[in-house]
Design a protein around this motif. Structure first.
Motif, PDB file in Angstrom:
ATOM      1  N   LEU A 197       0.829  -1.210   0.000  1.00 55.43           N
ATOM      2  CA  LEU A 197       0.000   0.000   0.000  1.00 55.43           C
ATOM      3  C   LEU A 197       0.857   1.250   0.000  1.00 55.43           C
ATOM      4  CD1 LEU A 197      -2.903   1.138   0.188  1.00 55.43           C
ATOM      5  CD2 LEU A 197      -2.632   1.112   2.683  1.00 55.43           C
ATOM      6  N   PHE A 198       1.908   1.273   0.822  1.00 57.98           N
ATOM      7  CA  PHE A 198       2.788   2.438   0.870  1.00 57.98           C
ATOM      8  C   PHE A 198       3.525   2.618  -0.447  1.00 57.98           C
ATOM      9  CE2 PHE A 198       1.640   2.440   5.168  1.00 57.98           C
ATOM     10  CZ  PHE A 198       2.140   3.569   5.804  1.00 57.98           C
ATOM     11  N   LEU A 244      -7.867   2.239   7.538  1.00 56.68           N
ATOM     12  CA  LEU A 244      -7.190   1.450   6.507  1.00 56.68           C
ATOM     13  C   LEU A 244      -8.196   0.955   5.475  1.00 56.68           C
ATOM     14  CD1 LEU A 244      -4.660   0.090   5.396  1.00 56.68           C
ATOM     15  CD2 LEU A 244      -5.093  -1.823   6.969  1.00 56.68           C
ATOM     16  N   VAL A 245      -9.357   0.513   5.948  1.00 55.77           N
ATOM     17  CA  VAL A 245     -10.400   0.035   5.030  1.00 55.77           C
ATOM     18  C   VAL A 245     -10.856   1.163   4.101  1.00 55.77           C
ATOM     19  CG1 VAL A 245     -12.777  -0.799   4.889  1.00 55.77           C
ATOM     20  CG2 VAL A 245     -11.194  -1.816   6.535  1.00 55.77           C
ATOM     21  N   ALA A 246     -10.985   2.384   4.635  1.00 54.87           N
ATOM     22  CA  ALA A 246     -11.407   3.522   3.815  1.00 54.87           C
ATOM     23  C   ALA A 246     -10.430   3.761   2.670  1.00 54.87           C
ATOM     24  CB  ALA A 246     -11.536   4.775   4.671  1.00 54.87           C
ATOM     25  N   VAL A 247      -9.138   3.558   2.944  1.00 59.54           N
ATOM     26  CA  VAL A 247      -8.128   3.713   1.895  1.00 59.54           C
ATOM     27  C   VAL A 247      -8.203   2.549   0.920  1.00 59.54           C
ATOM     28  CG1 VAL A 247      -5.648   3.786   1.417  1.00 59.54           C
ATOM     29  CG2 VAL A 247      -6.575   5.074   3.341  1.00 59.54           C
ATOM     30  N   LEU A 248      -8.284   1.345   1.435  1.00 56.59           N
ATOM     31  CA  LEU A 248      -8.318   0.161   0.574  1.00 56.59           C
ATOM     32  C   LEU A 248      -9.558   0.143  -0.309  1.00 56.59           C
ATOM     33  CD1 LEU A 248      -7.086  -2.570   3.084  1.00 56.59           C
ATOM     34  CD2 LEU A 248      -5.819  -1.610   1.153  1.00 56.59           C
ATOM     35  N   GLU A 249     -10.652   0.730   0.161  1.00 52.72           N
ATOM     36  CA  GLU A 249     -11.881   0.780  -0.646  1.00 52.72           C
ATOM     37  C   GLU A 249     -11.909   1.984  -1.579  1.00 52.72           C
ATOM     38  OE1 GLU A 249     -15.135   0.563   2.091  1.00 52.72           O
ATOM     39  OE2 GLU A 249     -14.963  -1.635   2.305  1.00 52.72           O
ATOM     40  N   LEU A 287      -4.090   7.252   0.665  1.00 52.16           N
ATOM     41  CA  LEU A 287      -3.277   7.191   1.880  1.00 52.16           C
ATOM     42  C   LEU A 287      -2.578   8.525   2.159  1.00 52.16           C
ATOM     43  CD1 LEU A 287      -2.148   5.576   4.237  1.00 52.16           C
ATOM     44  CD2 LEU A 287      -0.354   4.702   2.703  1.00 52.16           C
ATOM     45  N   PRO A 288      -1.965   9.189   1.152  1.00 55.18           N
ATOM     46  CA  PRO A 288      -1.369  10.502   1.431  1.00 55.18           C
ATOM     47  C   PRO A 288      -2.391  11.521   1.927  1.00 55.18           C
ATOM     48  CG  PRO A 288      -0.500   9.633  -0.619  1.00 55.18           C
ATOM     49  CD  PRO A 288      -1.628   8.726  -0.216  1.00 55.18           C
ATOM     50  N   ALA A 289      -3.605  11.517   1.364  1.00 55.36           N
ATOM     51  CA  ALA A 289      -4.635  12.459   1.812  1.00 55.36           C
ATOM     52  C   ALA A 289      -5.022  12.179   3.258  1.00 55.36           C
ATOM     53  CB  ALA A 289      -5.864  12.365   0.914  1.00 55.36           C
ATOM     54  N   LEU A 290      -5.144  10.913   3.606  1.00 58.92           N
ATOM     55  CA  LEU A 290      -5.495  10.539   4.975  1.00 58.92           C
ATOM     56  C   LEU A 290      -4.414  10.978   5.954  1.00 58.92           C
ATOM     57  CD1 LEU A 290      -7.370   8.950   6.936  1.00 58.92           C
ATOM     58  CD2 LEU A 290      -5.957   6.936   6.449  1.00 58.92           C
ATOM     59  N   LEU A 291      -3.158  10.668   5.637  1.00 59.07           N
ATOM     60  CA  LEU A 291      -2.063  11.037   6.530  1.00 59.07           C
ATOM     61  C   LEU A 291      -1.950  12.549   6.664  1.00 59.07           C
ATOM     62  CD1 LEU A 291       0.693   8.500   5.407  1.00 59.07           C
ATOM     63  CD2 LEU A 291      -0.794   8.356   7.413  1.00 59.07           C
ATOM     64  N   GLY A 292      -2.111  13.255   5.543  1.00 59.31           N
ATOM     65  CA  GLY A 292      -2.015  14.710   5.586  1.00 59.31           C
ATOM     66  C   GLY A 292      -3.078  15.337   6.470  1.00 59.31           C
ATOM     67  N   ARG A 293      -4.327  14.867   6.338  1.00 58.95           N
ATOM     68  CA  ARG A 293      -5.412  15.401   7.166  1.00 58.95           C
ATOM     69  C   ARG A 293      -5.201  15.074   8.643  1.00 58.95           C
ATOM     70  NH1 ARG A 293     -10.390  16.793   5.079  1.00 58.95           N
ATOM     71  NH2 ARG A 293     -10.869  17.226   7.270  1.00 58.95           N
ATOM     72  N   LYS A 294      -4.769  13.860   8.937  1.00 58.65           N
ATOM     73  CA  LYS A 294      -4.521  13.475  10.327  1.00 58.65           C
ATOM     74  C   LYS A 294      -3.413  14.336  10.938  1.00 58.65           C
ATOM     75  CE  LYS A 294      -5.967   8.593  10.233  1.00 58.65           C
ATOM     76  NZ  LYS A 294      -6.706   8.547  11.501  1.00 58.65           N
ATOM     77  N   ARG A 295      -2.345  14.561  10.191  1.00 61.84           N
ATOM     78  CA  ARG A 295      -1.230  15.338  10.736  1.00 61.84           C
ATOM     79  C   ARG A 295      -1.635  16.797  10.951  1.00 61.84           C
ATOM     80  NH1 ARG A 295       4.410  15.639   7.577  1.00 61.84           N
ATOM     81  NH2 ARG A 295       3.250  17.130   6.307  1.00 61.84           N
TER      82      ARG A 295
END
Length: 305
Positions: A174-175, A268-273, A278-286
């Motif tokens: 995934l990464f 993780l499921v939201a990304v896999l679906e 993944l970059p958008a998720l990490l960016g928003r979380k950070r």
């Protein structure tokens, strides 16, 4: 060819070549310098009338693979600005004016033609780039689908070692899919996966666990301890497939410098679906952690916003 020369430009080139050099000797010298590697120049009948010579040259180049030489020839003629050599012949002033007019006409046609060519090439480049993006997106979607199938097959597994091993491979793939630079191999120990990656020029340590219970404060303390032994700008990503206890989130959100962001199995499921990358998720979380101090922002909240 993308740079197809219009009939008007070809006719203007003929007129300009016939006008700018009155004597065939001077015309031949110009053509030899402009087109030094064109063997056709030696095959022309230089005893013929000048207009016939020019017509034979230009039309032969237009019909054959000498097309590129026509482009060079047009550009060289368009550069001519001095017509004093024509003024020396009989009725030179008039002939020089006619030559200047012919070159100006060619120049105008060629500038417009070049703009059209550039516009077409930009449009073609944009079309190719768009197609590449669509193909890449299709490939990413297909690959995500495969990863999601592999992940869902693990959900019912009761073998922690197998789950850890398969999770390691899924996370690594995934990464890599999202071009996140892996600086250390993802390794497993029981149900725990450790690794490191780079995201937006920041180094991250990764810890992922798949246990029946939610991760607690002690679990996060272990990753925080590793971060204390790294450079100050190193952050941590803790993935817990079954989420986090309220105490764990509160304890590490309330610390002076937040160094860890959290990711649950649902994220993780939201990304896999394919709901977000993944970059958008990490960016928003950070950014959420930086702005609010809260180190856990569920993907469901991001998708609702």
């Amino acid at each position: 060819m993308s740079q197809r020369i219009s009939p008007a430009a070809i006719n203007a080139l003929k007129e300009a070549l016939c006008s700018v050099y009155w004597y065939k000797k001077e015309l031949r010298s110009f053509l030899s310098n402009a087109l030094p590697n064109v063997s056709l120049l030696g095959k022309l009948n230089w005893d013929d009338y000048k207009r016939n010579i020019v017509t034979s040259l230009v039309e032969t180049l237009a019909r054959t693979d000498g097309h590129k030489h026509l482009l060079v020839l047009i550009e060289e003629v368009c550069r001519i600005e001095d017509f004093s050599h024509i003024e020396q012949v009989e009725d030179g002033k008039r002939k020089a004016a006619a030559a200047s007019k012919a070159v100006i006409s060619l120049r105008k046609l060629w500038l417009n033609h070049s703009d059209v060519i550039a516009s077409r090439e930009r449009a073609e480049a944009a079309r190719v780039a768009s197609g590449a993006r669509l193909r890449k997106n299709d490939e990413v979607a297909t690959r995500l689908g495969d990863l999601n199938k592999r992940f869902m097959a693990l959900v019912t597994s009761t073998d922690p070692h197998r789950r850890g091993y398969e999770l390691e491979i899924i996370l690594r793939d995934l990464f890599e899919l999202f071009d996140l630079d892996s600086k250390a191999s993802f390794k497993i120990e029981g149900d725990q996966v450790d690794g490191a990656f780079v995201f937006e020029s920041t180094d991250y340590l990764l810890e992922a666990r798949w246990r029946a219970a939610a991760a607690d404060a002690n679990d996060l303390d272990g990753l925080a301890g590793k971060l204390q032994r790294r450079l100050d700008n190193t952050l941590g990503l803790f993935i817990s497939m079954n989420g986090f206890s309220d105490g764990a989130i509160t304890a590490h959100s309330g610390m002076g410098r937040r160094t860890i962001i959290l990711m649950a199995g649902a994220d993780l499921v939201a990304v896999l679906e394919g709901h977000l990358t993944l970059p958008a998720l990490l960016g928003r979380k950070r950014r959420h952690a930086a702005h609010t101090g809260q180190i856990f922002l569920p993907a469901a909240e991001i998708l609702r916003s």
